[in-house]
Structure formats: C-alpha cells, structure tokens
Scaffold this active site. Structure first.
Site, PDB file in Angstrom:
ATOM      1  N   CYS A 194     -10.421  -6.694  -3.303  1.00  0.00           N
ATOM      2  CA  CYS A 194     -11.113  -6.393  -4.543  1.00  0.00           C
ATOM      3  C   CYS A 194     -10.262  -6.825  -5.732  1.00  0.00           C
ATOM      4  CB  CYS A 194     -11.408  -4.899  -4.629  1.00  0.00           C
ATOM      5  SG  CYS A 194     -12.088  -4.391  -6.220  1.00  0.00           S
ATOM      6  N   ASP A 227     -11.463  -6.358   1.526  1.00  0.00           N
ATOM      7  CA  ASP A 227     -12.885  -6.603   1.777  1.00  0.00           C
ATOM      8  C   ASP A 227     -12.985  -7.512   2.995  1.00  0.00           C
ATOM      9  OD1 ASP A 227     -13.886  -5.186  -0.467  1.00  0.00           O
ATOM     10  OD2 ASP A 227     -13.431  -6.882  -1.760  1.00  0.00           O
TER      11      ASP A 227
END
Length: 291
Positions: A189, A196
């Site tokens: 992120c 992620d």
C-alpha cells in the site's frame, strides 16, 4: 498531508450514518507522471473493477439486505477512489433504511452509490448488486501458463525486490504470442506499506517478447513497490510497452480482498484485448483461491 493520506494510515471513526463526504478521490495523474504516461488514452484502454463483499443496508422494516457490490469504471477517469474511504462509505450505509422491500431497497442503494461515486470520479460508474452467487461463474483467463510452475523456476536466482525493469530480457526474436500469469504478485500500500497480494495475467504478441524467466523475476521485483493496485498495473504495462513495443499487450491484476474489497484493474492497447467478463458489471466471475 496529501490527499491520498486523508483516510489511509489515520485513525478514522466509522460513520454510523450515510456519509458520502468520506469518499476520497485520488488523481490518476499523481502516479502517471512518474512513468511518463502523459497521454494515457493513446497508450491503453482499460477498466477498474471492484468487488465489495460487505455491502448492505436495511429495508424500511429493518430487514438487513446483504450482497456483493460490483463496481466498474473506466481507466480514463481523472480519479480513482481510495479503497479505505470506499469501505467506510459503504459501511455508513449498513444501517440506512431504503425501500419498502428488498428489490426497491437494492434499486435505491445502487442508485445512491452510483451517483456518489460518479461525482468524485467524474466518470460513468456501472454497478450491480448480487444477493446470491449465480449458477454459472465465468472466467477470462483459461489457457494462461503459470510462470512459477515452469520446470526451471526453482533453479532461478531471485535477488531484486524493488521494481527493476532491467530484469526484462528478450526471448529469441521472432513473431509470437504469450499468455502467462503468476500468483506471486505482491506490492505494498502506498501509504500504510501493508502488503497487497495478487495475481497478474499478461498477454503479449509481437516480434519481440520477454522470456519467461525474466518476466517472473520482474514480477517478483515488485515485492517492495509502494503503489495502489491500479498504479502497479499501469507501471507494469508501461515497462513492457516501452521495452518490447508489442502488437498486443493486455495486463490484468487481480488483488486479494482487503477490508472486504478487492480491486481488479486491466489495461490493453485496444479494447478488444481486454478480458470479457471481469469488467462486465452484470456478471460475477470465478474467484481465484486467495481472492
């Protein structure tokens, strides 16, 4: 504080009443300028598809209505919506009473969300609400070879974990086409630096193509990259386009859901090379294992 950090990384109280003001638009240009994407409409076409698995509201009689909300909008929009703000916004509708019955409530709910998102994204948004999984689930990526399943993958040496386009090496010259994928996609992120996880699907055709080993090494090198999901997709697209100048280039990133939402961006040099089903708002597609 930048616009991207208005909600991300901050202690934000969950709104208990309908709150469209919590939605945060993020200009796409903030990232595109870094990768020399000044005329995106000349480089690619595409869509961003979001699945919100925790969408719901109450009928006027107080009956909860829950389902999956599918949101689709064009990569040509000036903004994206920041995902945590979307989560908070949808949660703000959880106790909102809409409609005398479920059908009427769903119609009101989708019209409200569509209107609010179109205002901040400055583009058309297509939305569907699914109360149950359909009998048939479609899938766009049959026939794609998994790069990490290559017999030589375990013998490769991986040393780069920051995005390294120099890893991309050309295969033996000659017209050809590849359809490959990897479930090793991982980035972070942009604000919180939380990991992620996702999968990436790549279709390329041309006289110059990357070899599988170098492509896998490049995907692994995204591991410490700090970008939003849409930005990872466009960055990878631009690197491959600049290096190989293919006749066909199509990239789709399908990220694991976080906070009840997954994000699935696709980019291709022509509309006809985009996946058929994942960006159809009326269709639910088969989920990947970690989706």
């Amino acid at each position: 504080m930048g616009i991207e950090a208005k909600v991300l990384g901050q202690q934000v109280a969950y709104p208990t009443d309908y709150c469209p003001l919590i939605l945060v638009p993020v200009p796409r240009s903030l990232n595109r300028v870094i990768y020399d994407i000044h005329l995106p409409e000349e480089l690619f076409r595409g869509y961003d598809t979001w699945h919100a698995y925790e969408a719901g509201f109450l009928t006027q009689k107080g009956l909860p209505v829950c389902g999956v909300l599918k949101i689709v909008y064009s990569a040509g929009s000036p903004n994206i919506v920041e995902s945590k703000s979307l989560k908070l916004y949808l949660n703000s509708l959880n106790m909102t009473r809409l409609g005398e019955n479920m059908a009427e409530g769903i119609d009101l709910f989708t019209r409200i969300v569509k209107s609010d998102l179109e205002q901040i994204l400055d583009t058309r948004v297509d939305i569907s609400f699914f109360q149950q999984e359909p009998e048939e689930l479609f899938f766009d990526f049959n026939g794609y070879a998994l790069l990490e399943n290559d017999k030589n993958a375990e013998d490769l040496s991986f040393t780069e974990y920051d995005e390294t386009p120099a890893l991309l090496e050309e295969n033996t010259p000659g017209e050809g086409e590849i359809k490959v994928c990897s479930h090793l996609l991982r980035s972070n992120c942009k604000i919180t630096k939380q990991p992620d996880w996702g999968s990436i699907y790549i279709r390329m055709k041309g006289s110059r193509l990357p070899n599988n080993a170098s492509l896998l090494k490049y995907i692994v090198s995204l591991r410490n990259e700090n970008h939003f999901h849409e930005e990872i997709c466009e960055m990878t697209y631009k690197r491959l386009w600049d290096k190989f100048n293919p006749e066909i280039l199509s990239i789709t990133c399908i990220y694991t859901r976080r906070g009840g939402i997954d994000i699935c961006p696709s980019r291709a040099n022509k509309v006809e090379y985009l996946p058929e089903y994942i960006h159809d708002p009326e269709v639910l597609t088969r989920k990947l294992m970690r989706q």
